[in-house]
Scaffold this active site. Structure first.
Site, PDB file in Angstrom:
ATOM      1  N   SER A 424       0.867  -1.178   0.000  1.00 15.19           N
ATOM      2  CA  SER A 424       0.000   0.000   0.000  1.00 15.19           C
ATOM      3  C   SER A 424       0.900   1.223   0.000  1.00 15.19           C
ATOM      4  O   SER A 424       1.714   1.403   0.907  1.00 15.19           O
ATOM      5  CB  SER A 424      -0.899   0.027   1.238  1.00 15.19           C
ATOM      6  OG  SER A 424      -1.566   1.263   1.335  1.00 15.19           O
ATOM      7  N   ARG A 425       0.768   2.059  -1.045  1.00 20.70           N
ATOM      8  CA  ARG A 425       1.658   3.217  -1.145  1.00 20.70           C
ATOM      9  C   ARG A 425       1.234   4.352  -0.226  1.00 20.70           C
ATOM     10  O   ARG A 425       1.923   5.362  -0.141  1.00 20.70           O
ATOM     11  CB  ARG A 425       1.746   3.670  -2.609  1.00 20.70           C
ATOM     12  CG  ARG A 425       2.368   2.590  -3.486  1.00 20.70           C
ATOM     13  CD  ARG A 425       2.657   3.057  -4.900  1.00 20.70           C
ATOM     14  NE  ARG A 425       3.179   1.938  -5.669  1.00 20.70           N
ATOM     15  CZ  ARG A 425       2.450   1.170  -6.462  1.00 20.70           C
ATOM     16  NH1 ARG A 425       1.162   1.403  -6.598  1.00 20.70           N
ATOM     17  NH2 ARG A 425       2.990   0.165  -7.122  1.00 20.70           N
ATOM     18  N   VAL A 426       0.095   4.201   0.434  1.00 16.71           N
ATOM     19  CA  VAL A 426      -0.301   5.165   1.459  1.00 16.71           C
ATOM     20  C   VAL A 426       0.300   4.748   2.802  1.00 16.71           C
ATOM     21  O   VAL A 426       0.764   5.564   3.584  1.00 16.71           O
ATOM     22  CB  VAL A 426      -1.837   5.277   1.541  1.00 16.71           C
ATOM     23  CG1 VAL A 426      -2.267   6.124   2.732  1.00 16.71           C
ATOM     24  CG2 VAL A 426      -2.385   5.872   0.252  1.00 16.71           C
TER      25      VAL A 426
END
Length: 573
Positions: A424-426
């Site tokens: 997850s790039r968040v």
């Protein structure tokens, strides 16, 4: 004479009040028709995406068949039909409407199964007109950077492995990818079911499920499960199943997105699931080839990347705008005491500093924005090949992916999430402090385990450190298993993940891990309900609540070990 004057007066009055409403309509002639596609000569003024209608072709309800202009050529236009092509013949008349394709939006759609056109498909009668919020175009430009703000609010899936290692935030686009029959749809359905708890809070999440190219029986089972768990009350289901013509399958995700944008743009939160975009790409390829667009790689048209990028870019967390008002100000107040509107997170920070200067009688109030649309697109791979054309396209568009692996699925590890390939790039920005505090080492522990497990198969003698790592990993794998349709609330995730990462599970026999989890959660709910309420309300653990949780879990572990005859507690007996 009097009679003549009377007639003259009436005629003069009628002529004075006469107004002619002139409307220009483009008219064309059908050159060829078939396979849901129509080629029309004329219509020089037609717009891309415009609705056209065939007045001579009527469906059983008496409505004229409509179509959408997709191709604009030199002397003809290509139209995809939204009705039966058998009602149209060569030489039939076609007229422009001046309208771009729109669908109904609003709360009236919640709890309903509708077609990509917004027509009810569930036999529950027409939509309630008073609850509709008008019509909305299906193709609109995605919000720009200035209109957005960073993703910081978690969208809780209720799935331990995702919420702790691959967190999803409100406004994020997280791809769910894997081979067929690996649990992709099940994972998304669980996420919809888990949003039920949000409707007891100030920030409920409304859901849209778009079924593209699915079997009708499969969709009926999904709807039945959502109804069984009370999730249909806040969900819209769009039926674009395999029997639906390819043009409507192509339109379906955009129609669902328009319905979700109604919630997003009105300060609410929505989750949309596209199940799945692989079949959507195939439907678009079918339409494009019938329209004689040049084929490219794997016969997909050259704009297949844009097909999905312009759809997924519409998922966003919208910027919140704030004003400073007196605490007793009316609910609809839109002007602050200083006459200023503070834009976005930076503006909120400035307003907070000013609020301290003003004193206790004032507060911050949101006047616009703050809504979100979260997208969970699904992509089906062939033989685990995530480097194929459509998968790589969507991976590059989204903010991370959850990769489901067949080998894990058939080994009984469900959900079958490959932790190494999922990201997850968040990241931690979409986690609460409570989850972050207990899951900090979880992904690292799983990565170490996966790395060593491959070598351990060939090694006859392992040192103590390696054995401990493998033992911890085996227990964590068992811990992260979760039955379908049983999402967990955040407090329960915190308790059980703490037990795993703190080492309390290390000496529990693997066959007893599921029982340990079930009994632990039951005891925490029964004996420490105030602790669970604190975690759910604040999303964080204070020093006192952390100590209380640690003591409660350790106490349960000691009693469980004693009851089942393992560990130091049992040996002491």
């Amino acid at each position: 004479m009097a009679r003549t004057d009377e007639l003259s007066a009436v005629l003069r009055k009628e002529l004075e009040s006469y107004s002619k409403d002139i409307r220009m309509v483009g008219v064309g002639t059908v050159m060829e028709v078939g396979d849901g596609i129509c080629r029309i000569y004329g219509l020089e003024e037609a717009m891309a995406g415009e609705l056209v209608e065939f007045p001579d072709a009527r469906d059983p309800q008496g409505n004229a068949v409509r179509g959408i202009v997709l191709n604009l050529e030199e002397d003809s236009v290509g139209v995809v039909l939204m009705g039966s092509d058998r009602l149209i013949e060569e030489g039939s008349e076609c007229r422009t409407t001046g309208e771009i394709f729109q669908v109904p939006v609003g709360r009236a759609l919640l709890g309903r199964v509708v077609s990509p056109l917004g027509d009810p498909r569930d036999g529950k009668g027409p939509l309630v007109e008073s609850e509709l919020a008008g019509m909305r175009r299906v193709e609109v430009k995605a919000p720009g950077v200035i209109e957005r703000e960073p993703v910081t609010e978690p969208l809780k899936t209720g799935i331990k492995a995702i919420d702790t290692m691959i967190p999803v935030g409100r406004g994020q686009r997280e791809l769910v990818i894997g081979d067929r029959q690996t649990g992709k749809s099940a994972l998304c359905i669980d996420t919809i079911i888990n949003q039920k708890y949000t409707h007891d809070t100030d920030t409920p999440v409304y859901c849209i499920y778009v079924a593209i190219g699915q079997r009708q029986g499969t969709l009926k089972k999904v709807v039945a499960e959502l109804e069984k768990h009370g999730a249909m009350d806040y969900t819209i289901v769009i039926d674009a199943c395999a029997a639906t013509p390819p043009p409507l399958q192509y339109i379906a995700p955009y129609a669902g997105c328009a319905m979700g944008e109604f919630f997003r743009d009105n300060g609410m939160h929505a989750l949309i699931i596209y199940d799945d975009l692989s079949k959507h790409a195939v439907a678009y390829r079918t339409v494009s080839l019938l329209l004689r667009r040049p084929p490219g790689r794997e016969a997909f048209p050259g704009d297949v990347f844009n097909l999905h990028s312009r759809l997924l870019e519409r998922a966003a967390k919208m910027r919140s705008d704030w004003i400073i008002v007196a605490k007793d100000a009316a609910a609809g107040t839109v002007t602050g005491v200083d006459g200023q509107v503070y834009l976005g997170p930076r503006g909120k920070h400035t307003a907070t500093d000013k609020l301290k200067e003003l004193g206790d009688g004032y507060e911050l109030r949101r006047v616009s924005g703050g809504g979100s649309l979260t997208a969970l697109p699904i992509i089906e791979t062939q033989a685990n090949d995530i480097s194929a054309y459509i998968p790589t396209n969507v991976i590059s568009i989204t903010d991370g992916q959850i990769f489901l692996e067949p080998d894990l699925f058939y080994a009984g590890i469900r959900p079958a999430i490959n932790v190494g390939l999922s990201v997850s790039r968040v990241g931690g920005a979409a986690q609460t402090k409570a989850v972050k505090s207990v899951a900090r080492t979880l992904k690292l522990d799983m990565a170490r385990y996966n790395e060593l497990a491959a070598f351990a198969k060939f090694a006859s003698d392992l040192d103590a450190s390696t054995q401990r790592t493998l033992n911890r990993g085996e227990h964590l794998v068992e811990l992260l298993k979760q039955p379908q349709y049983q999402p967990l609330i955040e407090a329960d995730e915190v308790y059980i993940v703490y037990a795993g990462t703190s080492g309390l599970l290390d000496d529990v026999p693997l066959l007893l891990v599921a029982e340990f989890e079930k009994e632990l959660l039951a005891q925490m709910s029964e004996r420490y309900p105030e602790l669970g309420r604190e975690i759910m309300a604040k999303g964080a653990l204070t020093e006192d609540s952390t100590k209380a949780m640690q003591a409660a879990v350790a106490e349960f572990k000691a009693a469980f070990a004693k009851a089942h005859g393992f560990g130091a507690e049992a040996a002491a007996e």
